[in-house]
Design an enzyme around this catalytic site. Structure first.
Site, PDB file in Angstrom:
ATOM      1  N   GLY A 294       0.840  -1.141   0.117  1.00 36.10           N
ATOM      2  CA  GLY A 294       0.069  -0.064  -0.206  1.00 36.10           C
ATOM      3  C   GLY A 294       0.964   1.245  -0.031  1.00 36.10           C
TER       4      GLY A 294
ATOM      5  N   ASP B   2      -6.941   0.892   6.464  1.00 32.93           N
ATOM      6  CA  ASP B   2      -7.332  -0.192   7.347  1.00 32.93           C
ATOM      7  C   ASP B   2      -6.228  -0.929   7.727  1.00 32.93           C
ATOM      8  OD1 ASP B   2      -8.491  -2.152   8.809  1.00 32.93           O
ATOM      9  OD2 ASP B   2      -9.822  -2.865   7.047  1.00 32.93           O
TER      10      ASP B   2
HETATM   11  N1  AG3 Z   1      -7.240  -3.057  11.634  1.00 34.42           N
HETATM   12  C1  AG3 Z   1      -7.092  -2.463  12.899  1.00 34.42           C
HETATM   13  C2  AG3 Z   1      -6.920  -3.586  14.048  1.00 34.42           C
HETATM   14  C3  AG3 Z   1      -6.244  -2.971  14.973  1.00 34.42           C
HETATM   15  C4  AG3 Z   1      -6.492  -4.014  16.382  1.00 34.42           C
HETATM   16  N2  AG3 Z   1      -5.343  -3.722  17.151  1.00 34.42           N
HETATM   17  C5  AG3 Z   1      -5.290  -4.514  18.284  1.00 34.42           C
HETATM   18  N3  AG3 Z   1      -5.840  -5.588  18.145  1.00 34.42           N
HETATM   19  N4  AG3 Z   1      -4.128  -4.550  19.067  1.00 34.42           N
HETATM   20  C6  AG3 Z   1      -8.494  -4.080  11.782  1.00 34.42           C
HETATM   21  C7  AG3 Z   1      -8.692  -4.882  10.356  1.00 34.42           C
HETATM   22  C8  AG3 Z   1     -10.262  -4.930  10.088  1.00 34.42           C
HETATM   23  N5  AG3 Z   1     -10.674  -4.871   8.779  1.00 34.42           N
END
Ligand code: AG3
Length: 274
Positions: free
Chosen positions: A138, A155
């Site tokens: 990305g 994301d």
């Molecule tokens: N992306 C961000 C998730 C961050 C979570 N952090 C953690 N568990 N420490 C999520 C992807 C969903 N499409």
């Protein structure tokens, strides 16, 4: 015997879930990927030991990443999702009829493959003809895009491993260049309890590049602290000044027109960070 998974969210604090089944546990080219079935939250994707998404609460994150910037823009046609290989943000993006093309650039093809298999109601729209899926970096995609997108959504995972460079000022400069002259971007920016410095740093970097910078929150039970933040950088349109008639009908479980605005109302200790 029962098996429990713990994400250690700090050295001294974690979230624990009962696991019924492990479908996948594999080191990909980029990260450790686990796909499991939890008793409480359904199937769950874990990357490098961190909860990414679960069948039960995924709608909060995916709706809030997509709909807040998409309703802020008067006519979003070309949309880019950086990361998000599970397809949840894309599913929400496609609910906006103005969107002609949604490009997903995910660095790890395995995330896409296993999400299609084990999270079908999240990843199902990746086959839609309005979607173009690229398994690519990305950061590089942004670096080589110019004046192309109306809305960009980042994301990502956390700023460790493959996503570290997606939290740097140079990346936000690239995003600004990749956006059209009235473009908007949003990035997930972690939580104010355990990573307050990250929120402050990103907000200050983004506000040096974008005339309108805003922070909003959502409640996500499986993420660290449950109180999640998103940072918006916008060249022209202010998410706090969306005309009421722009909110067309869409099917959601978390986002509402009222919540669009309300999510920018911050607890004092959070607004003190920006
Ligand atoms: N992306 C961000 C998730 C961050 C979570 N952090 C953690 N568990 N420490 C999520 C992807 C969903 N499409």
């Amino acid at each position: 015997m029962s098996i429990w998974f713990t994400e250690k969210q700090t050295e001294n604090f974690g979230i624990t879930m009962k696991i019924n089944k492990t479908y996948v546990s594999e080191q990909t080219e980029f990260q450790k990927l686990d796909m499991v079935e939890t008793e409480e939250f359904g199937n769950m994707l874990i990357l490098d030991g961190m909860v990414m998404t679960t069948q039960k609460d995924e709608f909060v994150y995916h709706e809030m990443v997509a709909h807040v910037p998409l309703f802020t823009h008067p006519n979003p046609k070309n949309v880019l999702v950086v990361g998000g290989g599970d397809g949840g943000v894309i599913r929400e993006v496609l609910k906006h009829p103005s969107v002609e093309k949604a490009v997903l650039v995910e660095i790890d093809g395995k995330v896409i493959e296993y999400s299609k298999q084990y999270l079908p109601e999240i990843a199902g729209d990746l086959e839609n003809p309005r979607v173009e899926v690229k398994v690519d970096d990305g950061f590089m995609h942004i670096a080589t895009s110019n004046n192309e997108y109306d809305v960009i959504m980042v994301d990502s995972t956390e700023p460790v491993g493959p996503a570290a460079k997606l939290f740097e000022k140079g990346f936000y400069e690239g995003i600004s260049k990749a956006l059209k002259e009235d473009g908007i971007f949003v990035a997930q920016t972690d939580n104010p309890w355990f990573t307050p410095e990250l929120i402050s740093q990103v907000f200050s970097d983004v506000s040096e590049i974008f005339p309108i910078t805003r922070l909003y929150t959502a409640n996500i039970p499986t993420y660290p602290s449950g109180l999640w933040t998103f940072t918006i950088g916008s060249k022209k349109h202010d998410p706090l000044e969306v005309p009421a008639d722009r909110f067309h009908d869409i099917e959601t479980k978390y986002w509402t027109p009222q919540l669009h605005t309300a999510s920018f109302a911050l607890p004092k200790f959070v607004s003190d960070l920006i």
